[in-house]
Design a protein around this motif. Structure first.
Motif, mmCIF file in Angstrom:
data_model
loop_
_atom_site.group_PDB
_atom_site.id
_atom_site.type_symbol
_atom_site.label_atom_id
_atom_site.label_comp_id
_atom_site.label_asym_id
_atom_site.label_seq_id
_atom_site.Cartn_x
_atom_site.Cartn_y
_atom_site.Cartn_z
ATOM 1 N N GLN A 1 39.841 4.772 -22.341
ATOM 2 C CA GLN A 1 39.881 4.982 -23.644
ATOM 3 C C GLN A 1 39.039 6.067 -24.217
ATOM 4 O OE1 GLN A 1 38.995 0.758 -25.898
ATOM 5 N NE2 GLN A 1 38.216 0.490 -23.768
ATOM 6 N N SER A 2 38.121 6.683 -23.433
ATOM 7 C CA SER A 2 37.359 7.525 -24.129
ATOM 8 C C SER A 2 38.171 9.044 -23.956
ATOM 9 C CB SER A 2 36.318 8.188 -22.716
ATOM 10 O OG SER A 2 36.917 8.455 -21.588
ATOM 11 N N TRP B 1 41.202 8.987 -25.577
ATOM 12 C CA TRP B 1 42.159 8.785 -26.640
ATOM 13 C C TRP B 1 41.713 9.728 -27.839
ATOM 14 C CZ3 TRP B 1 42.242 2.655 -27.343
ATOM 15 C CH2 TRP B 1 42.870 1.912 -26.113
ATOM 16 N N SER C 1 43.160 7.056 -32.670
ATOM 17 C CA SER C 1 43.428 6.072 -31.824
ATOM 18 C C SER C 1 41.887 5.111 -31.562
ATOM 19 C CB SER C 1 43.590 6.169 -30.256
ATOM 20 O OG SER C 1 45.259 6.889 -30.221
ATOM 21 N N LYS C 2 40.984 5.670 -31.499
ATOM 22 C CA LYS C 2 39.667 5.214 -31.401
ATOM 23 C C LYS C 2 39.237 4.366 -32.479
ATOM 24 C CE LYS C 2 37.669 8.139 -27.803
ATOM 25 N NZ LYS C 2 36.443 9.280 -27.522
ATOM 26 N N TYR D 1 40.746 -0.119 -30.024
ATOM 27 C CA TYR D 1 39.738 0.398 -29.451
ATOM 28 C C TYR D 1 38.360 -0.392 -29.017
ATOM 29 C CZ TYR D 1 35.885 4.035 -28.274
ATOM 30 O OH TYR D 1 34.911 4.542 -27.725
ATOM 31 N N GLU D 2 38.252 -0.791 -27.871
ATOM 32 C CA GLU D 2 36.951 -1.629 -27.572
ATOM 33 C C GLU D 2 36.126 -0.911 -26.581
ATOM 34 O OE1 GLU D 2 37.772 -5.881 -26.652
ATOM 35 O OE2 GLU D 2 39.834 -5.528 -27.421
ATOM 36 N N PRO D 3 35.134 -0.160 -27.127
ATOM 37 C CA PRO D 3 34.151 0.677 -26.175
ATOM 38 C C PRO D 3 33.578 -0.594 -24.912
ATOM 39 C CG PRO D 3 33.833 0.957 -28.155
ATOM 40 C CD PRO D 3 34.678 -0.025 -28.507
ATOM 41 N N TYR E 1 48.848 8.767 -24.704
ATOM 42 C CA TYR E 1 47.854 8.642 -25.512
ATOM 43 C C TYR E 1 46.580 9.263 -24.953
ATOM 44 C CZ TYR E 1 50.921 4.688 -26.906
ATOM 45 O OH TYR E 1 51.830 4.270 -27.381
ATOM 46 N N GLU E 2 46.656 9.780 -23.575
ATOM 47 C CA GLU E 2 45.424 10.153 -23.214
ATOM 48 C C GLU E 2 45.278 11.852 -23.091
ATOM 49 O OE1 GLU E 2 43.822 8.157 -19.819
ATOM 50 O OE2 GLU E 2 44.202 6.234 -20.666
ATOM 51 N N LEU F 1 47.705 5.486 -30.924
ATOM 52 C CA LEU F 1 48.131 4.436 -30.199
ATOM 53 C C LEU F 1 49.022 3.404 -30.204
ATOM 54 C CD1 LEU F 1 46.387 3.555 -27.548
ATOM 55 C CD2 LEU F 1 45.405 1.733 -28.982
#
Ligand SMILES: [Zn+2]
Ligand SMILES: [Zn+2]
Length: 120
Positions: A46-47, A49, A53-54, A59-61, A92-93, A99
């Motif tokens: 996720q980092s 994204w 997207s975040k 997004y769930e850290p 996405y990354e 997203l």
């Protein structure tokens, strides 16, 4: 005369309602697809994204998220397509795409519309 839609994969007649939900395949084929996606889980970073997207709800850290192969029908030529977990991770990354921006066209239609390839 009422024509029942046929499954796009195995040609068995399906209810119009079912076809609307599954994108044109019978429940058996849809089930098979769903099942096959379970084996395609790919860990998401996720980092990597994009900021957009975040800011999305996905997004769930700290959470462990996975990408899964996604089946869809090309909006232009109706070809069955797969947006694989690997392609999603890259989109996405690496490309930093939003997203919830999913694919709607197959590779060749996508290339055509981008003008990258003049087609055949
Ligand atoms: Zn079928
Ligand atoms: Zn297409």
């Amino acid at each position: 005369m009422s024509t029942r839609p046929a499954c796009r994969n195995c040609q068995t007649p399906v209810l119009a309602l079912t076809a609307a939900v599954t994108g044109g395949v019978c429940l058996r084929c849809a089930g098979k697809w769903r099942h096959s996606t379970k084996h395609s889980a790919l860990l998401a970073d996720q980092s990597a994204w994009s900021d957009a997207s975040k800011r999305s709800r996905a997004y769930e850290p700290g959470a462990t998220l996975h990408y899964f192969d996604e089946f869809y029908w090309c909006k232009r030529c109706n070809a069955p397509c797969v947006f694989t977990a690997v392609q999603q991770k890259h989109a996405y990354e690496v490309e930093k795409r939003y997203l919830f921006q999913t694919r709607k066209h197959c590779d060749s239609c996508h290339a055509l519309m981008k003008g990258a390839s003049p087609g055949t």
